[in-house]
Scaffold this active site. Structure first.
Site, short mmCIF file in Angstrom:
data_model
loop_
_atom_site.label_atom_id
_atom_site.label_comp_id
_atom_site.label_asym_id
_atom_site.label_seq_id
_atom_site.Cartn_x
_atom_site.Cartn_y
_atom_site.Cartn_z
N HIS A 78 -0.78 1.73 -12.97
CA HIS A 78 0.47 2.44 -12.66
C HIS A 78 1.52 1.49 -12.08
O HIS A 78 1.20 0.54 -11.37
CB HIS A 78 0.22 3.66 -11.77
CG HIS A 78 -0.31 3.38 -10.39
ND1 HIS A 78 0.51 3.16 -9.31
CD2 HIS A 78 -1.57 3.34 -9.90
CE1 HIS A 78 -0.23 2.98 -8.22
NE2 HIS A 78 -1.49 3.08 -8.55
N ASP A 80 4.28 2.47 -10.23
CA ASP A 80 4.94 2.86 -8.98
C ASP A 80 4.15 2.40 -7.76
O ASP A 80 2.96 2.10 -7.85
CB ASP A 80 5.14 4.38 -8.93
CG ASP A 80 3.82 5.16 -8.95
OD1 ASP A 80 2.91 4.77 -9.70
OD2 ASP A 80 3.71 6.14 -8.19
N ASP A 141 -1.29 -2.37 -5.18
CA ASP A 141 -1.57 -1.03 -5.71
C ASP A 141 -0.30 -0.54 -6.38
O ASP A 141 0.58 -0.03 -5.73
CB ASP A 141 -1.99 -0.12 -4.56
CG ASP A 141 -2.21 1.31 -5.00
OD1 ASP A 141 -2.30 1.54 -6.21
OD2 ASP A 141 -2.29 2.18 -4.13
N GLU A 175 2.08 7.66 -10.33
CA GLU A 175 0.69 7.95 -9.97
C GLU A 175 0.59 8.36 -8.52
O GLU A 175 -0.17 9.24 -8.15
CB GLU A 175 -0.18 6.70 -10.22
CG GLU A 175 -1.69 6.94 -10.09
CD GLU A 175 -2.24 6.73 -8.69
OE1 GLU A 175 -3.41 7.06 -8.46
OE2 GLU A 175 -1.50 6.23 -7.81
N GLU A 176 1.38 7.69 -7.67
CA GLU A 176 1.26 7.91 -6.22
C GLU A 176 1.72 9.30 -5.79
O GLU A 176 1.42 9.74 -4.68
CB GLU A 176 2.04 6.84 -5.45
CG GLU A 176 1.55 5.42 -5.69
CD GLU A 176 0.19 5.12 -5.05
OE1 GLU A 176 -0.38 6.03 -4.43
OE2 GLU A 176 -0.27 3.98 -5.18
N ASP A 198 -7.26 0.16 -11.00
CA ASP A 198 -6.53 0.71 -9.85
C ASP A 198 -7.44 0.87 -8.64
O ASP A 198 -7.10 1.59 -7.69
CB ASP A 198 -5.89 2.05 -10.25
CG ASP A 198 -4.91 2.56 -9.22
OD1 ASP A 198 -4.38 1.74 -8.45
OD2 ASP A 198 -4.67 3.78 -9.18
N HIS A 380 -0.92 0.97 0.71
CA HIS A 380 0.09 1.88 1.26
C HIS A 380 0.56 1.49 2.65
O HIS A 380 0.96 2.36 3.44
CB HIS A 380 -0.41 3.34 1.29
CG HIS A 380 -0.83 3.87 -0.04
ND1 HIS A 380 -1.17 5.17 -0.26
CD2 HIS A 380 -0.95 3.25 -1.24
CE1 HIS A 380 -1.50 5.34 -1.53
NE2 HIS A 380 -1.38 4.18 -2.15
ZN LIG Z 1 -3.10 2.98 -7.15
#
Ligand SMILES: [Zn+2]
Length: 408
Positions: A78, A80, A141, A175-176, A198, A380
């Protein structure tokens, strides 16, 4: 694999933070910028059928190097980054040959990644770490996953002697915010099975995730002047509290791990007249998951029989299911990944995901999609980092899987 690090460092500079409030796909314009950037890159390295659709999904093909009848496989990552922490002006820093100890991310702001908080960092002594400047997330990520897939495709293009079938790749938006599979065109993708790159730490391999639902509980009360309320007032806050305490005390996120499920009270808003509670329900086993939902309904009936019909109301919706159900019948998909890791000296670490993945939803859309490590840690947030050597290994796993599928 020469371009892997440079590629990754370039990707993280593009702000692709997603946003669940815009209602658009992709949810933010930066993701479309990145999608176009990737499409240009895929063209320039020589992939075929490069395409960005209106929703920002990037797809491309690596043609087969064998005439054998080999299943088409896919690799997905992903584009994003998480809305939980700033992804703007990411200034990655490479610590070559990390020697252990705390890492000062930002001297001026006194932001330090300490070994006491993150002991796992010392697993990577002697390796090269990419870290943040402490003010943003890194975006490993899942830009590590994107860089690994692109680099693996570039490697395979440069090594036509490696026999493999047709390979499809896709980079997804959002995705997030849980929307990465929403507009994924499984038919157009045309793969028999796929892998998301991922996961986190080296060796991670995941094909199980939670079954998930949310439940919105509404409790209706009756406000009366508190001085004259005897036998008249019905305080919805107190009734809501009663429901809360009827649920098993230790079946909450802070008391569970591994294969244990839970009820999680996410929000509680109320006054005497009306209280709303938002719960999420999670469990690995489908029957236990269904039992949890039934239990909540049962509690609502109990409360209604005590205080009167219509006092409590519940609205539940399933969000996603455990992909294990869809992957188990095709376990060879997981076995390819395991064998690939073993052949390049990585011990596979198969574990359940205590959450969802796009792969879970794709698995229910007809594309079985386990998840493989991309190498990063502490997603994150400002302490996110990724060892370059783990990214190289992930790239090798992609190449090896492609080879193994063609041999079988
Ligand atoms: Zn991810």
């Amino acid at each position: 694999m020469n371009n892997l690090l440079d590629r990754f460092l370039g990707y993280v500079e593009i702000d692709t933070q997603s946003d669940s409030d815009t209602g658009l796909t992709p949810s933010t314009p930066g993701q479309m910028v990145f999608a176009e950037f990737l499409a240009d890159e895929l063209q320039s390295i020589g992939l075929s059928d490069v395409e960005v659709d209106n929703n920002g999904y990037v797809m491309a093909t690596l043609p087969a190097t064998t005439d054998d009848d080999v299943p088409v496989i896919g690799f997905i990552a992903h584009m994003d980054t998480s809305p939980d922490f700033s992804g703007r002006h990411v200034k990655p820093c490479v610590i070559a040959n990390y020697q252990g100890g705390d890492i000062v991310l930002n001297k001026d702001k006194e932001i330090v990644l300490t070994v006491s908080d993150f002991p796992e960092v010392e697993k990577y002594i002697g390796q090269d770490l990419v870290v943040t400047d402490g003010t943003t997330l890194l975006g490993a990520d899942d830009k590590a996953g994107v860089a690994e897939i692109v680099t693996a495709m570039e490697y395979l293009l440069a090594h036509p002697e490696v026999k493999h079938g047709k390979i499809r790749i896709c980079f997804t938006p959002d995705e997030e915010i849980g929307a990465g599979a929403d507009h994924f065109d499984v038919k157009k993708f045309g793969a028999e099975f796929a892998y998301t790159m991922d996961g986190s730490e080296l060796g991670e391999l995941e094909f199980e995730n939670f079954n998930a639902a949310y439940a919105k509980l509404t409790i209706n009360g009756r406000m009366v002047h508190p001085g004259y309320a005897k036998r008249k007032m019905r305080n919805s806050i107190r009734i809501a509290n009663q429901i809360m305490t009827m649920l098993p005390r230790h079946e909450t996120p802070e008391h569970t791990e591994s294969y244990e499920g839970f009820y999680h009270l996410m929000s509680f808003n109320g006054d005497v007249e009306k209280t709303e509670m938002m719960y999420i329900i999670r469990d690995f086993k489908r029957d236990r998951f269904e039992d949890r939902k039934k239990e909540l309904e049962h509690l609502i009936r109990k409360v209604n029989s005590e205080y009167g019909e219509g006092t409590a109301d519940i609205e539940m919706k399933d969000q996603y299911y455990n992909m294990r159900e869809k992957v188990e019948p095709v376990m060879y998909v997981v076995d390819f990944a395991k064998q690939a890791m073993e052949e390049i000296g990585i011990e596979p670490n198969v574990k359940p995901i205590r959450g969802g993945t796009d792969g879970a939803r794709l698995s229910y859309m007809g594309l079985p999609t386990p998840n493989i490590f991309a190498g990063g840690h502490n997603f994150h947030g400002r302490f996110e980092f990724v060892p370059v050597q783990s990214m190289i290994k992930a790239t090798e796993v992609i190449v090896k899987i492609s080879e193994l599928v063609a041999k079988k």
